[in-house]
Design a protein around this motif. Structure first.
Motif, PDB file in Angstrom:
ATOM      1  N   ILE A   9       0.654  -1.146   0.060  1.00 43.91           N
ATOM      2  CA  ILE A   9       0.112   0.072  -0.065  1.00 43.91           C
ATOM      3  C   ILE A   9       0.971   1.303   0.019  1.00 43.91           C
TER       4      ILE A   9
ATOM      5  N   ALA B 146      -7.481   1.805  -0.280  1.00 40.55           N
ATOM      6  CA  ALA B 146      -6.401   2.183   0.581  1.00 40.55           C
ATOM      7  C   ALA B 146      -5.876   3.447   0.232  1.00 40.55           C
ATOM      8  N   THR B 147      -5.637   3.721  -1.185  1.00 48.13           N
ATOM      9  CA  THR B 147      -4.938   4.835  -1.516  1.00 48.13           C
ATOM     10  C   THR B 147      -5.566   5.872  -2.325  1.00 48.13           C
TER      11      THR B 147
ATOM     12  N   GLU C  76      -8.729  -3.027  -3.529  1.00 46.22           N
ATOM     13  CA  GLU C  76      -8.104  -3.008  -2.136  1.00 46.22           C
ATOM     14  C   GLU C  76      -7.022  -1.757  -2.192  1.00 46.22           C
TER      15      GLU C  76
END
Length: 103
Positions: free
Chosen positions: A32, A68-69, A64
């Motif tokens: 991530i 997350a970003t 995902e």
């Protein structure tokens, strides 16, 4: 994001190297962090999932990482995926303007 903008980003991604690889460790904080840094510098990144060892599918990995970003999934083909996140301070990619409905 419009389909025209998505098509434009896909055309740019063809020339990009795959810089993110998700392997048997899956989606840990290191992946991530790498994605976040790469998106900040490049805006458009190409990633790859090692299908023989990775515990998640390419689509799951892309979604995902995008969540997350705070980026967008542009494309998932086979084991590869493309993510986009605009750099608001120093934009590098100029997306086509959204047209009228039906274009």
């Amino acid at each position: 994001m419009t389909s025209k903008q998505r098509a434009y980003l896909r055309s740019l991604a063809v020339k990009e190297e795959t810089i993110l690889t998700v392997g048997k460790a899956g989606l840990g904080p290191e992946i991530i962090r790498q994605a976040q840094e790469a998106l900040h510098k490049r805006e458009l990144i190409k990633g790859r999932v090692l299908p023989e060892t990775c515990p998640v599918s390419p689509r799951e990995a892309a979604e995902e990482i995008a969540a997350a970003t705070h980026s967008q999934v542009v494309q998932v083909i086979g084991s590869r995926f493309v993510l986009y996140k605009r750099n608001h301070k120093e934009p590098k990619i100029q997306l086509p303007k959204p047209g009228r409905q039906g274009e």
